[in-house]
Design an enzyme around this catalytic site. Structure first.
Site, PDB file in Angstrom:
ATOM      1  N   GLU A 205       0.426  -1.709  -0.039  1.00  0.00           N
ATOM      2  CA  GLU A 205       0.007   0.172   0.121  1.00  0.00           C
ATOM      3  C   GLU A 205       1.116   1.273   0.422  1.00  0.00           C
ATOM      4  O   GLU A 205       2.066   1.177   1.090  1.00  0.00           O
ATOM      5  CB  GLU A 205      -1.013  -0.071   1.170  1.00  0.00           C
ATOM      6  CG  GLU A 205      -2.009   0.652   1.394  1.00  0.00           C
ATOM      7  CD  GLU A 205      -2.847   0.287   1.763  1.00  0.00           C
ATOM      8  OE1 GLU A 205      -3.846  -0.595   1.954  1.00  0.00           O
ATOM      9  OE2 GLU A 205      -3.208   0.743   3.041  1.00  0.00           O
ATOM     10  N   HIS A 398      -2.374  -6.541  15.791  1.00  0.00           N
ATOM     11  CA  HIS A 398      -1.570  -6.066  14.469  1.00  0.00           C
ATOM     12  C   HIS A 398      -2.816  -5.618  13.853  1.00  0.00           C
ATOM     13  O   HIS A 398      -2.264  -5.011  12.213  1.00  0.00           O
ATOM     14  CB  HIS A 398      -1.542  -7.885  14.418  1.00  0.00           C
ATOM     15  CG  HIS A 398      -2.159  -8.643  13.458  1.00  0.00           C
ATOM     16  ND1 HIS A 398      -4.391  -8.331  14.214  1.00  0.00           N
ATOM     17  CD2 HIS A 398      -2.739  -8.724  12.404  1.00  0.00           C
ATOM     18  CE1 HIS A 398      -4.637  -9.116  12.979  1.00  0.00           C
ATOM     19  NE2 HIS A 398      -3.879  -9.794  12.860  1.00  0.00           N
ATOM     20  N   ALA A 400      -7.084  -4.035  12.439  1.00  0.00           N
ATOM     21  CA  ALA A 400      -8.347  -3.488  12.493  1.00  0.00           C
ATOM     22  C   ALA A 400      -8.861  -4.950  13.295  1.00  0.00           C
ATOM     23  O   ALA A 400     -10.031  -4.955  14.672  1.00  0.00           O
ATOM     24  CB  ALA A 400      -8.918  -3.105  11.766  1.00  0.00           C
ATOM     25  N   LYS A 474      -3.686  -5.395  -3.976  1.00  0.00           N
ATOM     26  CA  LYS A 474      -4.469  -6.883  -3.349  1.00  0.00           C
ATOM     27  C   LYS A 474      -3.979  -7.861  -3.492  1.00  0.00           C
ATOM     28  O   LYS A 474      -3.794  -8.189  -4.651  1.00  0.00           O
ATOM     29  CB  LYS A 474      -5.836  -6.780  -3.390  1.00  0.00           C
ATOM     30  CG  LYS A 474      -5.878  -5.175  -1.804  1.00  0.00           C
ATOM     31  CD  LYS A 474      -6.059  -6.030  -0.942  1.00  0.00           C
ATOM     32  CE  LYS A 474      -6.722  -6.442   0.878  1.00  0.00           C
ATOM     33  NZ  LYS A 474      -6.706  -6.523   1.950  1.00  0.00           N
TER      34      LYS A 474
HETATM   35  P1  5GP Z   1      -3.788 -10.651   8.954  1.00  0.00           P
HETATM   36  O1  5GP Z   1      -2.863 -10.435   9.719  1.00  0.00           O
HETATM   37  O2  5GP Z   1      -4.687 -11.178  10.446  1.00  0.00           O
HETATM   38  O3  5GP Z   1      -4.106 -11.153   8.582  1.00  0.00           O
HETATM   39  O4  5GP Z   1      -4.251  -9.014   8.610  1.00  0.00           O
HETATM   40  C1  5GP Z   1      -4.101  -8.057   9.450  1.00  0.00           C
HETATM   41  C2  5GP Z   1      -4.762  -6.696   9.943  1.00  0.00           C
HETATM   42  O5  5GP Z   1      -4.429  -6.212   8.256  1.00  0.00           O
HETATM   43  C3  5GP Z   1      -6.233  -6.967   9.456  1.00  0.00           C
HETATM   44  O6  5GP Z   1      -6.696  -7.588  10.647  1.00  0.00           O
HETATM   45  C4  5GP Z   1      -6.681  -6.097   8.882  1.00  0.00           C
HETATM   46  O7  5GP Z   1      -7.089  -4.734   9.883  1.00  0.00           O
HETATM   47  C5  5GP Z   1      -5.034  -5.313   7.691  1.00  0.00           C
HETATM   48  N1  5GP Z   1      -5.484  -5.088   6.565  1.00  0.00           N
HETATM   49  C6  5GP Z   1      -5.959  -6.579   5.813  1.00  0.00           C
HETATM   50  N2  5GP Z   1      -6.241  -5.330   4.405  1.00  0.00           N
HETATM   51  C7  5GP Z   1      -5.679  -4.532   4.642  1.00  0.00           C
HETATM   52  C8  5GP Z   1      -5.565  -3.580   3.025  1.00  0.00           C
HETATM   53  O8  5GP Z   1      -5.065  -3.363   2.291  1.00  0.00           O
HETATM   54  N3  5GP Z   1      -4.809  -2.951   3.365  1.00  0.00           N
HETATM   55  C9  5GP Z   1      -4.206  -1.899   5.195  1.00  0.00           C
HETATM   56  N4  5GP Z   1      -3.789  -1.447   5.054  1.00  0.00           N
HETATM   57  N5  5GP Z   1      -4.793  -3.080   6.146  1.00  0.00           N
HETATM   58  C10 5GP Z   1      -5.382  -3.898   5.610  1.00  0.00           C
HETATM   59 MN    MN Z   2      -0.528 -10.876   8.799  1.00  0.00          MN
END
Ligand code: 5GP
Ligand code: MN
Ligand code: MN
Length: 475
Positions: A205, A398, A400, A474
């Site tokens: 991003e 880590h 949202a 993504k």
């Molecule tokens: P996880 O490690 O549990 O797979 O994901 C970590 C966190 O990445 C999620 O809880 C979510 O808040 C955040 N996240 C998921 N997709 C995106 C994205 O496209 N952009 C950003 N900035 N954060 C994301």
């Molecule tokens: Mn992750």
């Protein structure tokens, strides 16, 4: 059910030990987040509290939601001298999944005048999506070198900068990896996947700094208002997943031999000081190196891509943190220094100021804590606090955290609509999968502002800066 919880403070809640729990459960969150939290999280943290050798408490971070065995957003530490265990489900399948953030030195105007070109070149350069393969292919010998060397291996191969290493946990190389404990199948799955983002919520991003909360720490981190940063979120791809799958199975079987009664099959675990426990540790540490090397190579590719449009720009690394790990760390328990195996699953290490594991350039400020939000909302940078070391072994949330399943999200939204809506808001999404975008819709996540505020107010970390997306690649 909030009635089962004792309020310790506005942001800390406790479940008293009952029925075989060795320690209490503790949730760090605001009342609103608690009221919306998946009931499964309570059940899962109480089950974790039943595992042998657990110390202090079984913790959940404000972004916690249901996970395999342990909740995502779960933190638990085990004492090897008290029969403590290591659990594959306590690390997670995407071993050492994590986030790194890069400084760019670009201005908002520079990026906005080339926003589409930059999005396209990044999307073309960084392999993303399910089963995506990279441009590097590892033979057996190089595979083992990578598993032992991590980001340091990548730098030695010219796929990264020497200066990056001190800005990575473990200085880019996790000690104690044992590639012999990783199956050929796991290695086979990985040999063409180095330098790839993978699918789902993994992303690259381009972000703009929209708010600073702590000028002093921001300055030490090298963050100013309107800066452009690039964040990368991914992990150990097929290798980590295969290791997790294989060891989960063998730990279910071996638990009986070690006399461990599992409160939940998904909590399969083994004593740290057992043969299988040690084998998992060696394999998992190899997977940590795989993730560190992977993010280093993606950074290398990102640098090349950005140079196509901005030839004079060099990207410097702010920091790289993992959020699916089990690490041997020293912590104070009842006034004594103890060597503990700290599981952080969907939880970020957040060491406070002065911690010896931090490089000199960051030691006074505390560790950068990198928190993703969603592709349509904000992300945050926080800093570890001394208080956090006492609260949950120096850990924070880590992300949202999801508030609904992927399946539910695809019923509510269509990827193409989400992409269009975000484009109207000025955020360019590039993804190989429309379905993936729907699964990751911003409203499928909790409000990151609430989550981060809870982490800050609970004392787990301090808010430093808020970032908003401009481009999101993504997986
Ligand atoms: P996880 O490690 O549990 O797979 O994901 C970590 C966190 O990445 C999620 O809880 C979510 O808040 C955040 N996240 C998921 N997709 C995106 C994205 O496209 N952009 C950003 N900035 N954060 C994301
Ligand atoms: Mn992750
Ligand atoms: Mn991941």
């Amino acid at each position: 059910d909030i009635n089962k919880l004792h309020r310790i403070s506005d942001y800390q809640w406790r479940i008293d030990p009952v029925n075989g729990m060795h320690v209490p459960g503790i949730i760090f969150a605001s009342k609103d987040l608690i009221l919306d939290m998946d009931e499964k999280v309570y059940e899962q943290i109480t089950n974790v509290a039943r595992l042998p050798g657990i110390v202090n408490a079984s913790y959940a971070m404000p972004d916690a939601h249901w996970g395999y065995g342990f909740p995502i957003g779960g933190v638990a530490a085990f004492d090897p001298e008290q029969g403590g265990v290591i659990s594959a489900g306590g690390v997670g399948f995407d071993i050492s999944c994590g986030v790194r953030t890069l400084h760019t030195g670009l201005t908002v105007q520079q990026v906005m005048s080339k926003q589409k070109e930059l999005a396209d070149v990044l999307f073309k350069t960084i392999p993303a999506g399910l089963g995506s393969t990279g441009v590097f292919h590892l033979n057996k010998k190089e595979m083992n070198a990578m598993l032992n060397g991590g980001a340091r291996w990548a730098v030695e191969r010219g796929l990264g900068d020497q200066a990056d290493l001190e800005r990575i946990e473990e200085y880019g190389c996790m000690q104690g990896a044992d590639p012999d404990q990783i199956s050929n199948h796991a290695k086979e799955r990985q040999k063409n996947e180095m330098g790839t983002l993978g699918s789902g919520n993994h992303y690259l991003e381009v972000q703009k700094v929209v708010e600073i909360y702590d000028q002093n720490i921001a300055k030490r981190f090298g963050i100013e208002l309107n800066d452009i940063k690039i964040s990368i979120h991914c992990g150990s791809r097929g290798l980590g997943h295969q290791i997790g799958t294989e060891f989960l199975k063998s730990m279910v079987v071996s638990a009986k031999d070690y006399g461990i009664t599992l409160p939940d099959r998904e909590l399969a675990c083994a004593p740290i000081n057992s043969k299988i426990g040690q084998r998992y540790l060696g394999a998992m540490r190899g997977a940590i190196n795989c993730a560190l090397a992977n993010r280093e190579i993606i950074t290398h590719l990102t640098r090349q891509a950005v140079k196509h449009i901005f030839p004079d720009i060099h990207l410097d690394l702010l920091y790289d943190v993992s959020h699916n790990t089990c690490k041997l760390e020293q912590h104070e328990v009842n006034g004594k220094r103890k060597n503990l195996f700290v599981h952080r699953k969907g939880a970020t290490r957040a060491f406070g100021p002065g911690h010896p594991a931090l490089p000199a350039t960051l030691r006074e400020a505390g560790q950068p804590v990198l928190i993703g939000g969603t592709m349509g909302t904000a992300s945050y940078i926080l800093a570890g606090t001394s208080e956090s070391m006492q609260l949950a072994y120096g850990s924070a949330c880590h992300g949202a955290g999801r508030c609904m399943s992927r399946h539910q999200a695809t019923k509510l939204w269509r990827g193409s609509n989400i992409i269009q809506q975000l484009a109207d808001q000025g955020v360019l999404i590039r993804s190989p999968s429309r379905r993936g975008v729907a699964e990751e819709a911003p409203n499928a996540y909790k409000d990151v502002n609430d989550v981060v505020k809870s982490a800050d107010q609970a004392g787990l970390s301090r808010m430093v800066a808020k970032l908003e997306p401009l481009i999101c690649i993504k997986g």
